[in-house]
Design a protein around this motif. Structure first.
Motif, PDB file in Angstrom:
ATOM      1  N   LEU A 322      42.873 -34.643  -1.265  1.00  0.00           N
ATOM      2  CA  LEU A 322      42.792 -36.015  -1.903  1.00  0.00           C
ATOM      3  C   LEU A 322      43.762 -36.847  -0.728  1.00  0.00           C
ATOM      4  CD1 LEU A 322      42.848 -36.090  -5.501  1.00  0.00           C
ATOM      5  CD2 LEU A 322      41.195 -37.133  -4.159  1.00  0.00           C
ATOM      6  N   ALA A 323      44.881 -36.099  -0.420  1.00  0.00           N
ATOM      7  CA  ALA A 323      45.780 -36.822   0.681  1.00  0.00           C
ATOM      8  C   ALA A 323      45.244 -37.112   1.930  1.00  0.00           C
ATOM      9  CB  ALA A 323      47.116 -35.921   0.486  1.00  0.00           C
ATOM     10  N   LEU A 324      44.597 -36.012   2.182  1.00  0.00           N
ATOM     11  CA  LEU A 324      43.790 -36.179   3.562  1.00  0.00           C
ATOM     12  C   LEU A 324      42.714 -37.077   3.872  1.00  0.00           C
ATOM     13  CD1 LEU A 324      43.767 -32.338   4.353  1.00  0.00           C
ATOM     14  CD2 LEU A 324      45.201 -33.939   5.467  1.00  0.00           C
ATOM     15  N   VAL A 325      42.110 -37.218   2.483  1.00  0.00           N
ATOM     16  CA  VAL A 325      40.939 -38.482   2.375  1.00  0.00           C
ATOM     17  C   VAL A 325      41.661 -39.653   2.693  1.00  0.00           C
ATOM     18  CG1 VAL A 325      39.527 -39.498   0.721  1.00  0.00           C
ATOM     19  CG2 VAL A 325      39.273 -36.991   1.104  1.00  0.00           C
ATOM     20  N   ASP A 326      42.628 -39.869   2.214  1.00  0.00           N
ATOM     21  CA  ASP A 326      43.601 -41.109   2.004  1.00  0.00           C
ATOM     22  C   ASP A 326      44.032 -41.301   3.584  1.00  0.00           C
ATOM     23  OD1 ASP A 326      43.765 -41.984  -0.251  1.00  0.00           O
ATOM     24  OD2 ASP A 326      45.477 -40.968  -1.200  1.00  0.00           O
ATOM     25  N   LEU A 327      44.578 -40.248   4.269  1.00  0.00           N
ATOM     26  CA  LEU A 327      45.105 -40.441   5.713  1.00  0.00           C
ATOM     27  C   LEU A 327      43.679 -40.934   6.425  1.00  0.00           C
ATOM     28  CD1 LEU A 327      47.089 -39.864   7.633  1.00  0.00           C
ATOM     29  CD2 LEU A 327      46.289 -37.517   7.724  1.00  0.00           C
ATOM     30  N   ALA A 328      42.411 -40.045   6.194  1.00  0.00           N
ATOM     31  CA  ALA A 328      41.335 -40.298   7.274  1.00  0.00           C
ATOM     32  C   ALA A 328      41.018 -41.866   6.722  1.00  0.00           C
ATOM     33  CB  ALA A 328      40.208 -39.600   6.695  1.00  0.00           C
ATOM     34  N   GLY A 329      41.184 -42.310   5.446  1.00  0.00           N
ATOM     35  CA  GLY A 329      40.969 -43.753   5.139  1.00  0.00           C
ATOM     36  C   GLY A 329      41.550 -44.715   6.057  1.00  0.00           C
ATOM     37  N   PHE A 330      42.895 -44.296   6.256  1.00  0.00           N
ATOM     38  CA  PHE A 330      44.024 -45.017   7.007  1.00  0.00           C
ATOM     39  C   PHE A 330      43.461 -45.247   8.260  1.00  0.00           C
ATOM     40  CE2 PHE A 330      47.467 -46.063   9.634  1.00  0.00           C
ATOM     41  CZ  PHE A 330      48.327 -46.954   9.065  1.00  0.00           C
ATOM     42  N   TYR A 331      43.185 -44.154   8.990  1.00  0.00           N
ATOM     43  CA  TYR A 331      42.509 -44.139  10.290  1.00  0.00           C
ATOM     44  C   TYR A 331      41.175 -44.956  10.499  1.00  0.00           C
ATOM     45  CZ  TYR A 331      46.394 -41.358  12.098  1.00  0.00           C
ATOM     46  OH  TYR A 331      47.632 -40.650  12.350  1.00  0.00           O
ATOM     47  N   VAL A 344      34.305 -55.806   7.180  1.00  0.00           N
ATOM     48  CA  VAL A 344      34.554 -54.408   6.310  1.00  0.00           C
ATOM     49  C   VAL A 344      35.662 -54.485   5.357  1.00  0.00           C
ATOM     50  CG1 VAL A 344      34.188 -51.909   6.486  1.00  0.00           C
ATOM     51  CG2 VAL A 344      33.344 -53.244   8.287  1.00  0.00           C
ATOM     52  N   SER A 345      35.638 -54.210   4.103  1.00  0.00           N
ATOM     53  CA  SER A 345      36.857 -54.007   3.260  1.00  0.00           C
ATOM     54  C   SER A 345      37.472 -52.843   3.576  1.00  0.00           C
ATOM     55  CB  SER A 345      36.389 -54.271   1.837  1.00  0.00           C
ATOM     56  OG  SER A 345      35.853 -53.208   1.380  1.00  0.00           O
ATOM     57  N   ALA A 346      38.835 -53.066   3.556  1.00  0.00           N
ATOM     58  CA  ALA A 346      39.868 -52.102   4.000  1.00  0.00           C
ATOM     59  C   ALA A 346      39.580 -50.798   2.806  1.00  0.00           C
ATOM     60  CB  ALA A 346      40.979 -52.691   4.150  1.00  0.00           C
ATOM     61  N   VAL A 347      39.909 -49.449   3.249  1.00  0.00           N
ATOM     62  CA  VAL A 347      40.168 -48.395   2.421  1.00  0.00           C
ATOM     63  C   VAL A 347      41.368 -48.815   1.632  1.00  0.00           C
ATOM     64  CG1 VAL A 347      40.296 -46.052   2.112  1.00  0.00           C
ATOM     65  CG2 VAL A 347      38.736 -46.858   3.742  1.00  0.00           C
ATOM     66  N   SER A 366      39.948 -43.003  20.705  1.00  0.00           N
ATOM     67  CA  SER A 366      41.246 -42.071  20.514  1.00  0.00           C
ATOM     68  C   SER A 366      41.377 -41.953  18.775  1.00  0.00           C
ATOM     69  CB  SER A 366      42.584 -42.532  21.168  1.00  0.00           C
ATOM     70  OG  SER A 366      42.366 -43.056  22.255  1.00  0.00           O
ATOM     71  N   ILE A 367      41.217 -43.101  18.283  1.00  0.00           N
ATOM     72  CA  ILE A 367      41.353 -43.153  16.619  1.00  0.00           C
ATOM     73  C   ILE A 367      40.297 -42.247  16.170  1.00  0.00           C
ATOM     74  CG2 ILE A 367      41.350 -44.722  14.610  1.00  0.00           C
ATOM     75  CD1 ILE A 367      42.449 -46.830  16.654  1.00  0.00           C
ATOM     76  N   LEU A 368      39.029 -42.548  16.709  1.00  0.00           N
ATOM     77  CA  LEU A 368      38.034 -41.756  16.151  1.00  0.00           C
ATOM     78  C   LEU A 368      38.340 -40.059  16.381  1.00  0.00           C
ATOM     79  CD1 LEU A 368      35.177 -42.391  15.101  1.00  0.00           C
ATOM     80  CD2 LEU A 368      34.309 -42.119  17.217  1.00  0.00           C
ATOM     81  N   LYS A 369      39.035 -39.636  17.297  1.00  0.00           N
ATOM     82  CA  LYS A 369      39.637 -38.272  17.512  1.00  0.00           C
ATOM     83  C   LYS A 369      40.628 -37.924  16.391  1.00  0.00           C
ATOM     84  CE  LYS A 369      38.777 -37.034  22.207  1.00  0.00           C
ATOM     85  NZ  LYS A 369      39.565 -37.583  23.731  1.00  0.00           N
ATOM     86  N   ALA A 370      41.518 -38.942  16.107  1.00  0.00           N
ATOM     87  CA  ALA A 370      42.398 -38.780  15.020  1.00  0.00           C
ATOM     88  C   ALA A 370      41.516 -38.443  13.684  1.00  0.00           C
ATOM     89  CB  ALA A 370      43.326 -39.690  14.875  1.00  0.00           C
ATOM     90  N   ILE A 371      40.451 -39.101  13.346  1.00  0.00           N
ATOM     91  CA  ILE A 371      39.641 -38.842  12.324  1.00  0.00           C
ATOM     92  C   ILE A 371      39.299 -37.518  12.287  1.00  0.00           C
ATOM     93  CG2 ILE A 371      37.606 -39.976  10.780  1.00  0.00           C
ATOM     94  CD1 ILE A 371      38.292 -42.507  11.739  1.00  0.00           C
ATOM     95  N   GLU A 372      38.613 -37.409  13.537  1.00  0.00           N
ATOM     96  CA  GLU A 372      37.766 -35.840  13.322  1.00  0.00           C
ATOM     97  C   GLU A 372      38.917 -34.714  13.296  1.00  0.00           C
ATOM     98  OE1 GLU A 372      36.028 -35.980  17.286  1.00  0.00           O
ATOM     99  OE2 GLU A 372      34.475 -37.096  16.609  1.00  0.00           O
ATOM    100  N   ALA A 373      40.185 -34.890  13.635  1.00  0.00           N
ATOM    101  CA  ALA A 373      41.410 -33.967  13.184  1.00  0.00           C
ATOM    102  C   ALA A 373      41.718 -33.831  11.889  1.00  0.00           C
ATOM    103  CB  ALA A 373      42.328 -34.473  14.116  1.00  0.00           C
ATOM    104  N   VAL A 374      41.616 -34.836  11.283  1.00  0.00           N
ATOM    105  CA  VAL A 374      41.754 -35.048   9.639  1.00  0.00           C
ATOM    106  C   VAL A 374      40.744 -34.203   9.021  1.00  0.00           C
ATOM    107  CG1 VAL A 374      42.155 -36.182   7.784  1.00  0.00           C
ATOM    108  CG2 VAL A 374      43.034 -37.161   9.726  1.00  0.00           C
ATOM    109  N   GLN A 375      39.402 -34.401   9.502  1.00  0.00           N
ATOM    110  CA  GLN A 375      38.120 -33.867   8.837  1.00  0.00           C
ATOM    111  C   GLN A 375      38.290 -32.370   9.064  1.00  0.00           C
ATOM    112  OE1 GLN A 375      37.277 -35.672   6.731  1.00  0.00           O
ATOM    113  NE2 GLN A 375      36.399 -37.533   7.473  1.00  0.00           N
ATOM    114  N   ASP A 376      38.577 -31.950  10.276  1.00  0.00           N
ATOM    115  CA  ASP A 376      38.916 -30.446  10.732  1.00  0.00           C
ATOM    116  C   ASP A 376      39.640 -29.805   9.834  1.00  0.00           C
ATOM    117  OD1 ASP A 376      36.944 -30.839  12.793  1.00  0.00           O
ATOM    118  OD2 ASP A 376      38.384 -30.870  14.270  1.00  0.00           O
ATOM    119  N   CYS A 377      40.750 -30.767   9.606  1.00  0.00           N
ATOM    120  CA  CYS A 377      41.772 -30.025   8.707  1.00  0.00           C
ATOM    121  C   CYS A 377      41.421 -29.556   7.366  1.00  0.00           C
ATOM    122  CB  CYS A 377      43.260 -30.932   8.839  1.00  0.00           C
ATOM    123  SG  CYS A 377      44.514 -30.274   7.689  1.00  0.00           S
ATOM    124  N   ARG A 378      40.218 -30.664   6.856  1.00  0.00           N
ATOM    125  CA  ARG A 378      39.851 -30.494   5.596  1.00  0.00           C
ATOM    126  C   ARG A 378      38.987 -29.199   5.435  1.00  0.00           C
ATOM    127  NH1 ARG A 378      36.752 -35.514   3.763  1.00  0.00           N
ATOM    128  NH2 ARG A 378      36.942 -34.489   1.641  1.00  0.00           N
TER     129      ARG A 378
END
Ligand SMILES: [Zn+2]
Length: 403
Positions: A322-331, A344-347, A366-378
């Motif tokens: 759940l925390a990682l989903v929040d983080l991905a939402g921020f990015y 688009v309404s913000a997460v 670059s931000i897209l890569k950050a999102i991918e890093a979060v998804q990889d972690c999940r």
């Protein structure tokens, strides 16, 4: 007290279908189940929908509506049957849950056995499988056998993220009627939180606005201080990402918080289970044969402790996810700012300023890569990589992406 379906946010179609089914089920044929020529009601149901859309809420509400004793309202929410089903204490509603990661064959067999008898106080025997995607091939097949030829007064309610064969066996899916729930919008989530009158309206509105249509998460955020704190910690992470001496310790703290939450959530039931088992085995007695019983008992207690440890591990993972989903939402919010998508309404509406600043600072790629890093972690955590390693690797990858 509201009707049992009121907690189901933004699912009018599903509620209409389930209410019709529960109404049809009331037209009992003496000595049997309902009139099986009435297509509105069937023996096996499959609730699907994105996380937080209310799959298990829908299943439990339907179970309550089926057992409801009110002569006029189907699922009144007030009678003893409705109350006990929703509280999880109705004798004829059986919950089949994973022990650790999977739903075990022995639990399926035991539940099927209990559900095959005549209903005691209720109209039906109901088996609820909250996470049918965690059935193994063996336990799924055992369940399939009885779903294929159900006792006339037994109903199966399965919940799964999708009807994809990765989530649910094709055969089980084809034997059940699919109720597809949709992602509720913020207004529907807010409405659902307000049903019992226990949550402050301002808190409900805020929690609904930052939960991306996930009713469960909105409820935790609105009612649990620790969940709100964990969200603050995870959303601080992007702000300190450039500074390794702050980012890595903060990531560690995140994992520790998730572990503590899992322990806190399970300690009470863990202790009660051990106590019950000891009593059942006669351990702690002083009579003859206690020593021999004690040896057998310690084996059984060890087995229980193993199951509990595995449940804690899973709890930790769920809370971290759940925390990682929040983080991905921020990015994701930062990405939307970066590409200038203003409609688009913000997460995380309450962190929109921070996300916009970050989005103005880095290119979208670059931000897209950050999102991918979060998804990889999940994904890594899902396949049992130790959370500390996975999260720390994620911080490294995000830092590399945003350098
Ligand atoms: Zn009722």
């Amino acid at each position: 007290m509201p009707g049992v379906f009121d907690r189901l946010a933004g699912q009018a179609e599903a509620v209409a279908e389930l209410t019709a089914a529960a109404t049809a089920a009331r037209l009992r044929v003496p000595g049997q189940g309902w009139d099986e020529s009435d297509a509105r009601m069937v023996h096996a149901w499959l609730f699907t929908g994105p996380p937080g859309s209310g799959r298990s809420v829908a299943a439990m509400a339907f179970a309550a509506a089926l057992q409801c004793e009110d002569p006029e309202v189907v699922g009144c929410g007030e009678c003893r049957a409705c109350h006990t089903v929703l509280a999880g204490t109705h004798a004829d509603v059986h919950l089949l849950a994973p022990q650790g990661v999977n739903i075990l064959l022995k639990d399926v067999k035991e539940t099927i056995h209990r559900a095959a008898s005549r209903p005691g106080t209720g109209r039906w025997q109901i088996v609820v499988v909250e996470e049918a995607d965690r059935l193994t091939e063996q336990s799924g097949n055992a369940l399939l056998k009885v779903v294929e030829e159900p006792p006339s007064r037994t109903v199966f309610l399965l919940c799964s993220p999708t009807t994809d064969p990765m989530d649910i066996m094709v055969t089980l899916r084809s034997r059940s009627r699919n109720v597809a729930l949709r992602q509720p919008n913020a207004a529907a989530v807010e409405q659902a939180l307000l049903v019992n009158g226990e949550i402050d309206p301002d808190m409900a509105r805020w929690a609904a606005s930052v939960s991306s249509g996930h009713v469960g998460r909105a409820r935790w955020l609105a009612t649990d201080e620790a969940t709100r704190e964990r969200r603050e910690v995870v959303l601080k992470l992007p702000m300190v990402m450039h500074n390794p001496s702050r980012a890595f310790p903060l990531a560690d703290q995140l994992v520790k918080t998730a572990e503590q939450e899992a322990i806190a959530r399970n300690t009470e039931s863990d202790e009660r289970e051990v106590e019950e088992l000891r009593t059942a085995l006669g351990a702690g007695g002083t009579g003859k044969g206690t020593a021999a019983a004690g040896r057998g008992a310690s084996g059984a207690v060890k087995e229980l402790e193993r199951a509990q440890k595995s449940r804690r591990t899973r709890s930790t993972r769920d809370s971290l996810d759940l925390a990682l989903v929040d983080l991905a939402g921020f990015y994701r919010d930062a990405l939307m700012a970066s590409i200038g998508a203003s409609d688009v309404s913000a997460v995380h509406a309450d962190k929109a300023g921070e996300a916009a600043r970050l989005g103005g600072h880095y290119p979208a790629a670059s931000i897209l890569k950050a999102i991918e890093a979060v998804q990889d972690c999940r994904r890594a955590i899902e396949v049992n990589v130790k959370p500390r390693f996975a999260v720390s690797a994620m911080v490294g990858a995000i830092r590399a992406a945003l350098s």
